[in-house]
Design a protein around this motif. Sequence first.
Motif, mmCIF file in Angstrom:
data_model
loop_
_atom_site.group_PDB
_atom_site.id
_atom_site.type_symbol
_atom_site.label_atom_id
_atom_site.label_comp_id
_atom_site.label_asym_id
_atom_site.label_seq_id
_atom_site.Cartn_x
_atom_site.Cartn_y
_atom_site.Cartn_z
ATOM 1 N N ARG A 1 44.360 43.197 34.077
ATOM 2 C CA ARG A 1 45.422 43.226 35.402
ATOM 3 C C ARG A 1 44.292 42.900 36.368
ATOM 4 N NH1 ARG A 1 48.256 48.537 36.506
ATOM 5 N NH2 ARG A 1 46.325 49.654 36.204
ATOM 6 N N LEU A 2 44.767 42.373 37.390
ATOM 7 C CA LEU A 2 44.001 42.040 38.669
ATOM 8 C C LEU A 2 43.359 43.378 39.167
ATOM 9 C CD1 LEU A 2 46.455 39.552 40.634
ATOM 10 C CD2 LEU A 2 44.151 38.993 39.448
ATOM 11 N N ARG A 3 44.275 44.480 39.081
ATOM 12 C CA ARG A 3 43.779 45.915 39.636
ATOM 13 C C ARG A 3 42.622 46.328 38.735
ATOM 14 N NH1 ARG A 3 47.190 49.141 42.477
ATOM 15 N NH2 ARG A 3 46.379 50.962 41.517
ATOM 16 N N ASP A 4 42.199 45.618 37.475
ATOM 17 C CA ASP A 4 40.899 46.296 36.825
ATOM 18 C C ASP A 4 39.937 45.218 37.068
ATOM 19 O OD1 ASP A 4 42.737 48.047 35.408
ATOM 20 O OD2 ASP A 4 43.451 46.546 33.841
ATOM 21 N N SER A 5 40.002 44.274 37.960
ATOM 22 C CA SER A 5 38.838 43.416 38.540
ATOM 23 C C SER A 5 38.351 43.528 39.750
ATOM 24 C CB SER A 5 39.329 41.990 38.159
ATOM 25 O OG SER A 5 39.652 41.923 36.579
ATOM 26 N N TRP A 6 37.215 43.205 39.727
ATOM 27 C CA TRP A 6 36.605 43.173 41.387
ATOM 28 C C TRP A 6 35.741 41.927 41.407
ATOM 29 C CZ3 TRP A 6 37.800 45.680 45.528
ATOM 30 C CH2 TRP A 6 36.924 45.791 46.367
ATOM 31 N N PHE A 7 35.545 41.678 42.444
ATOM 32 C CA PHE A 7 34.620 40.095 42.964
ATOM 33 C C PHE A 7 33.328 40.822 43.774
ATOM 34 C CE2 PHE A 7 33.250 36.746 45.515
ATOM 35 C CZ PHE A 7 33.352 35.539 44.504
ATOM 36 N N ASP A 8 32.228 40.544 42.923
ATOM 37 C CA ASP A 8 30.958 40.973 43.516
ATOM 38 C C ASP A 8 30.534 39.545 44.446
ATOM 39 O OD1 ASP A 8 28.266 41.209 44.162
ATOM 40 O OD2 ASP A 8 27.976 42.292 42.047
ATOM 41 N N PHE A 9 30.666 40.062 45.698
ATOM 42 C CA PHE A 9 30.243 38.980 46.927
ATOM 43 C C PHE A 9 28.985 38.703 46.637
ATOM 44 C CE2 PHE A 9 34.236 41.079 48.247
ATOM 45 C CZ PHE A 9 35.109 39.910 48.596
ATOM 46 N N ALA A 10 27.949 39.510 46.446
ATOM 47 C CA ALA A 10 26.507 39.301 46.381
ATOM 48 C C ALA A 10 26.405 38.338 45.129
ATOM 49 C CB ALA A 10 25.858 40.615 46.242
ATOM 50 N N LEU A 11 27.017 38.466 44.181
ATOM 51 C CA LEU A 11 26.650 37.260 42.926
ATOM 52 C C LEU A 11 27.655 36.381 43.058
ATOM 53 C CD1 LEU A 11 25.984 40.024 40.257
ATOM 54 C CD2 LEU A 11 24.333 38.968 41.531
ATOM 55 N N GLY A 12 28.766 36.372 43.509
ATOM 56 C CA GLY A 12 29.869 35.571 43.638
ATOM 57 C C GLY A 12 30.632 35.420 42.476
ATOM 58 N N ARG A 13 30.948 36.329 41.550
ATOM 59 C CA ARG A 13 31.755 36.164 40.515
ATOM 60 C C ARG A 13 32.612 37.430 40.245
ATOM 61 N NH1 ARG A 13 29.855 39.898 36.447
ATOM 62 N NH2 ARG A 13 27.862 40.607 36.859
ATOM 63 N N TRP A 14 33.591 37.286 39.465
ATOM 64 C CA TRP A 14 34.505 38.401 39.238
ATOM 65 C C TRP A 14 33.967 39.336 37.818
ATOM 66 C CZ3 TRP A 14 38.853 39.807 41.707
ATOM 67 C CH2 TRP A 14 39.366 38.691 42.746
ATOM 68 N N PHE A 15 34.140 40.422 38.022
ATOM 69 C CA PHE A 15 33.860 41.128 36.649
ATOM 70 C C PHE A 15 35.000 42.485 36.510
ATOM 71 C CE2 PHE A 15 31.885 43.264 40.367
ATOM 72 C CZ PHE A 15 32.175 44.494 40.143
ATOM 73 N N ALA A 16 35.107 42.898 35.484
ATOM 74 C CA ALA A 16 35.893 43.989 35.116
ATOM 75 C C ALA A 16 35.065 45.561 35.588
ATOM 76 C CB ALA A 16 36.215 44.059 33.440
ATOM 77 N N TRP A 17 36.098 46.214 35.912
ATOM 78 C CA TRP A 17 35.429 47.630 36.124
ATOM 79 C C TRP A 17 34.868 48.163 35.198
ATOM 80 C CZ3 TRP A 17 35.372 48.021 40.954
ATOM 81 C CH2 TRP A 17 36.591 47.666 41.813
#
Length: 275
Positions: free
Chosen positions: A78-94
């Motif tokens: 789900r989208l709620r299970d992901s986050w965007f790391d603005f320092a690394l510029g990529r998505w990752f899962a919790w």
Amino acid sequence: TANATATTNAATAAAATAAADAMVVLALVWSLGACLPPAHHVQWEADLLEALCGTGLRAALEALGQRPPELPPPGAARLRDSWFDFALGRWFAWADAVGEAAPPPPPPPPPGCLSLPLHELHVPHPRTACYSALGRLLLARPGAAPLLLVGGPGCGKTSTLHHLMAPSSGVLPSGCTGRRLPLCVRTSVDALRASVAAPLVRGRHRVLRPAPGSHSLVLLDDLHLPSAQHDGSQPHELLRHWLSHGGWHESAIGTAHTGPTYVHGAVHLVLAMRV
């Protein structure tokens, strides 16, 4: 040199675009999406994905020479299970944020105690990683709006907020100190009012404020516990007046501060409760 500069500028523009896309997605998920009952989250996120990168929108953007927004990887449940790391510029899962690293050692127990309080224990978990990321984002600007953290029992609300509010975390801005006020079934309006006002200074025009040049962050934990008193009053009414009118009315017999009392904007409120 010109080619290298052009490549760098293109990479910077792509990173900025990805970050802007992520901000839009996260804002939608954690504002509109958070207002929906849990049973509707999956369907709402599916509709959101279709609206953001569906076939029709993708074809229209490609016809204009633009690309669709960058979203979390397809493996994310789900989208709620992901986050965007603005320092690394990529998505990752919790779950990826938990990692295999051991948590930092807990502080020593207080004198005379054989063990730590429960709120000092911090066990990494995907849910605590979610709370920690959102808390870091919101507590770094505590004056934006009151923060309400809701979750089931044992999901890490208290321990996460306690660690984020500690001076060693570096999350709170300079000059901001945090206090935790645990609530219980017997917490009365007068007790809560006295606890909030205790470290504050009563200035002119009946305004409670921290020391000049500083900010105060007040965490009211276990907001679901207080019950109505024998006279019908309850702490939730005090909080409603604080949030709606910027203060409350004091009418206790024998007090020298009878009348309206206002809380300065430098005092920020954080609430935690379970469902």
